[in-house]
Design a protein around this motif. Sequence first.
Motif, PDB file in Angstrom:
ATOM      1  N   ASP A  99       0.868  -1.171   0.000  1.00  0.00           N
ATOM      2  CA  ASP A  99       0.000   0.000   0.000  1.00  0.00           C
ATOM      3  C   ASP A  99       0.911   1.229   0.000  1.00  0.00           C
ATOM      4  O   ASP A  99       1.361   1.694   1.045  1.00  0.00           O
ATOM      5  CB  ASP A  99      -0.894  -0.014   1.245  1.00  0.00           C
ATOM      6  CG  ASP A  99      -1.900   1.132   1.263  1.00  0.00           C
ATOM      7  OD1 ASP A  99      -1.663   2.148   0.565  1.00  0.00           O
ATOM      8  OD2 ASP A  99      -2.900   1.028   1.987  1.00  0.00           O
ATOM      9  N   LEU A 100       1.204   1.736  -1.189  1.00  0.00           N
ATOM     10  CA  LEU A 100       2.165   2.828  -1.323  1.00  0.00           C
ATOM     11  C   LEU A 100       1.717   4.094  -0.604  1.00  0.00           C
ATOM     12  O   LEU A 100       2.531   4.807  -0.016  1.00  0.00           O
ATOM     13  CB  LEU A 100       2.426   3.123  -2.795  1.00  0.00           C
ATOM     14  CG  LEU A 100       3.203   2.050  -3.578  1.00  0.00           C
ATOM     15  CD1 LEU A 100       3.402   2.500  -5.018  1.00  0.00           C
ATOM     16  CD2 LEU A 100       4.543   1.759  -2.927  1.00  0.00           C
ATOM     17  N   GLU A 101       0.432   4.364  -0.647  1.00  0.00           N
ATOM     18  CA  GLU A 101      -0.060   5.573   0.015  1.00  0.00           C
ATOM     19  C   GLU A 101       0.184   5.501   1.515  1.00  0.00           C
ATOM     20  O   GLU A 101       0.642   6.465   2.137  1.00  0.00           O
ATOM     21  CB  GLU A 101      -1.551   5.756  -0.274  1.00  0.00           C
ATOM     22  CG  GLU A 101      -2.121   7.050   0.306  1.00  0.00           C
ATOM     23  CD  GLU A 101      -3.573   7.273  -0.051  1.00  0.00           C
ATOM     24  OE1 GLU A 101      -4.172   8.251   0.445  1.00  0.00           O
ATOM     25  OE2 GLU A 101      -4.126   6.467  -0.835  1.00  0.00           O
ATOM     26  N   ALA A 102      -0.111   4.337   2.100  1.00  0.00           N
ATOM     27  CA  ALA A 102       0.108   4.166   3.535  1.00  0.00           C
ATOM     28  C   ALA A 102       1.592   4.242   3.872  1.00  0.00           C
ATOM     29  O   ALA A 102       1.992   4.848   4.874  1.00  0.00           O
ATOM     30  CB  ALA A 102      -0.467   2.831   3.999  1.00  0.00           C
ATOM     31  N   LEU A 103       2.408   3.641   3.027  1.00  0.00           N
ATOM     32  CA  LEU A 103       3.849   3.640   3.277  1.00  0.00           C
ATOM     33  C   LEU A 103       4.426   5.048   3.192  1.00  0.00           C
ATOM     34  O   LEU A 103       5.164   5.485   4.080  1.00  0.00           O
ATOM     35  CB  LEU A 103       4.554   2.717   2.279  1.00  0.00           C
ATOM     36  CG  LEU A 103       6.088   2.652   2.381  1.00  0.00           C
ATOM     37  CD1 LEU A 103       6.535   2.253   3.780  1.00  0.00           C
ATOM     38  CD2 LEU A 103       6.653   1.680   1.353  1.00  0.00           C
ATOM     39  N   VAL A 104       4.080   5.773   2.133  1.00  0.00           N
ATOM     40  CA  VAL A 104       4.585   7.134   1.967  1.00  0.00           C
ATOM     41  C   VAL A 104       4.135   8.018   3.133  1.00  0.00           C
ATOM     42  O   VAL A 104       4.882   8.869   3.617  1.00  0.00           O
ATOM     43  CB  VAL A 104       4.126   7.723   0.620  1.00  0.00           C
ATOM     44  CG1 VAL A 104       4.468   9.209   0.532  1.00  0.00           C
ATOM     45  CG2 VAL A 104       4.776   6.957  -0.538  1.00  0.00           C
ATOM     46  N   GLY A 105       2.917   7.777   3.615  1.00  0.00           N
ATOM     47  CA  GLY A 105       2.398   8.557   4.724  1.00  0.00           C
ATOM     48  C   GLY A 105       3.186   8.385   6.003  1.00  0.00           C
ATOM     49  O   GLY A 105       3.187   9.269   6.875  1.00  0.00           O
ATOM     50  N   LEU A 106       3.900   7.275   6.131  1.00  0.00           N
ATOM     51  CA  LEU A 106       4.716   7.026   7.321  1.00  0.00           C
ATOM     52  C   LEU A 106       6.106   7.647   7.207  1.00  0.00           C
ATOM     53  O   LEU A 106       6.899   7.589   8.147  1.00  0.00           O
ATOM     54  CB  LEU A 106       4.834   5.514   7.564  1.00  0.00           C
ATOM     55  CG  LEU A 106       3.529   4.847   8.020  1.00  0.00           C
ATOM     56  CD1 LEU A 106       3.647   3.323   7.934  1.00  0.00           C
ATOM     57  CD2 LEU A 106       3.168   5.274   9.435  1.00  0.00           C
ATOM     58  N   ALA A 107       6.418   8.207   6.065  1.00  0.00           N
ATOM     59  CA  ALA A 107       7.657   8.959   5.818  1.00  0.00           C
ATOM     60  C   ALA A 107       8.923   8.218   6.240  1.00  0.00           C
ATOM     61  O   ALA A 107       9.729   8.745   7.013  1.00  0.00           O
ATOM     62  CB  ALA A 107       7.588  10.308   6.544  1.00  0.00           C
ATOM     63  N   PRO A 108       9.141   7.011   5.715  1.00  0.00           N
ATOM     64  CA  PRO A 108      10.392   6.319   6.064  1.00  0.00           C
ATOM     65  C   PRO A 108      11.598   6.995   5.425  1.00  0.00           C
ATOM     66  O   PRO A 108      11.494   7.567   4.337  1.00  0.00           O
ATOM     67  CB  PRO A 108      10.175   4.913   5.483  1.00  0.00           C
ATOM     68  CG  PRO A 108       9.229   5.120   4.342  1.00  0.00           C
ATOM     69  CD  PRO A 108       8.312   6.225   4.780  1.00  0.00           C
ATOM     70  N   ASP A 109      12.721   6.955   6.121  1.00  0.00           N
ATOM     71  CA  ASP A 109      13.949   7.475   5.516  1.00  0.00           C
ATOM     72  C   ASP A 109      14.835   6.352   4.999  1.00  0.00           C
ATOM     73  O   ASP A 109      15.934   6.586   4.506  1.00  0.00           O
ATOM     74  CB  ASP A 109      14.718   8.373   6.490  1.00  0.00           C
ATOM     75  CG  ASP A 109      14.967   7.717   7.836  1.00  0.00           C
ATOM     76  OD1 ASP A 109      14.804   6.488   7.946  1.00  0.00           O
ATOM     77  OD2 ASP A 109      15.309   8.437   8.796  1.00  0.00           O
TER      78      ASP A 109
END
Length: 307
Positions: A99-109
């Motif tokens: 789930d790219l939207e969920a992943l991007v929302g978590l702002a991983p570095d």
Amino acid sequence: MFILVNKSSYLVRGALGLALLLLSSISHAHDHSRCVVDDRDREVCLYNAAQRIATLSPGATELTFAAGAGDQVVAVVSYSDYPPEAKQITSVGSHTRIDLEALVGLAPDLVIGWVTGNPAEQLETLEALGMPVFYIEPRDVEGVASAIERLARLAGTEAAGQAVAANFRQTMGEIDARYADREPVATFYQVWDEPLMSVNDQHLIGQVVEMCGGENVFGEQARLVPRIDDEAVLATNPKAIVAGGMGEENRHWLTHWEQYPNLTAVAEDNLFFVPPSLIQRPTPRLMEGAQLLCEKLDIARQKRERR
């Protein structure tokens, strides 16, 4: 003329000094960066230790925790069940569909991908968004240890990761030495049931079978995970059959072989279960899985010696 030369020399010296200062700054920045080569032979560099890590396979999650960076993991995928703390971390889908939207929302570095397990186009999208992606997929004992060390380098947990990696190398070496001279046992390792699958000698599980003194009956197959059938297993007539099943306590794969009483592994009651999470994930728990497998093959070996 003398003054012009002097001024020219002064300007040259000034330019050189500025260049050296810039080079020093670049070198200084590089010295403080964290660069490692991933399992796709790509160099991945971070200028600061990753503080928000997304792990996109259960194996990647386990390896990241082993590297001492569990507290920095903010996203996992389904079946990331070890260590138990991993179950409390936000899941962003499965390893085959993120789930790219969920992943991007978590702002991983930092994103930890699995070479052959994650959708390439999705990880490429993450990279296009500027997220560093570090690919892993250990294929041997050294690969597991190295993955832990490299993850620790990116996460700034070098001391913890190096200690775990060193213990893993030592323990696996001790197991290898302990069983090196044991009588060979023809072994069929079943990695899946429908379709029926095994592993060849290049696969990490195949390497563990060899470490335990087993002779992998499908070791010479060209494919890492060859598809076979019952007839192929009957033709090789293994002395031991080892299976993991689809769950930690699911043994039904072994009962399937009881319909062939003339099969040596069945006749001698050498149908063995090893929890798949201990041997089918390339993580430090492979130490436990390898020891368990070695003990199972020793049982088969001792039965042969008593006959």
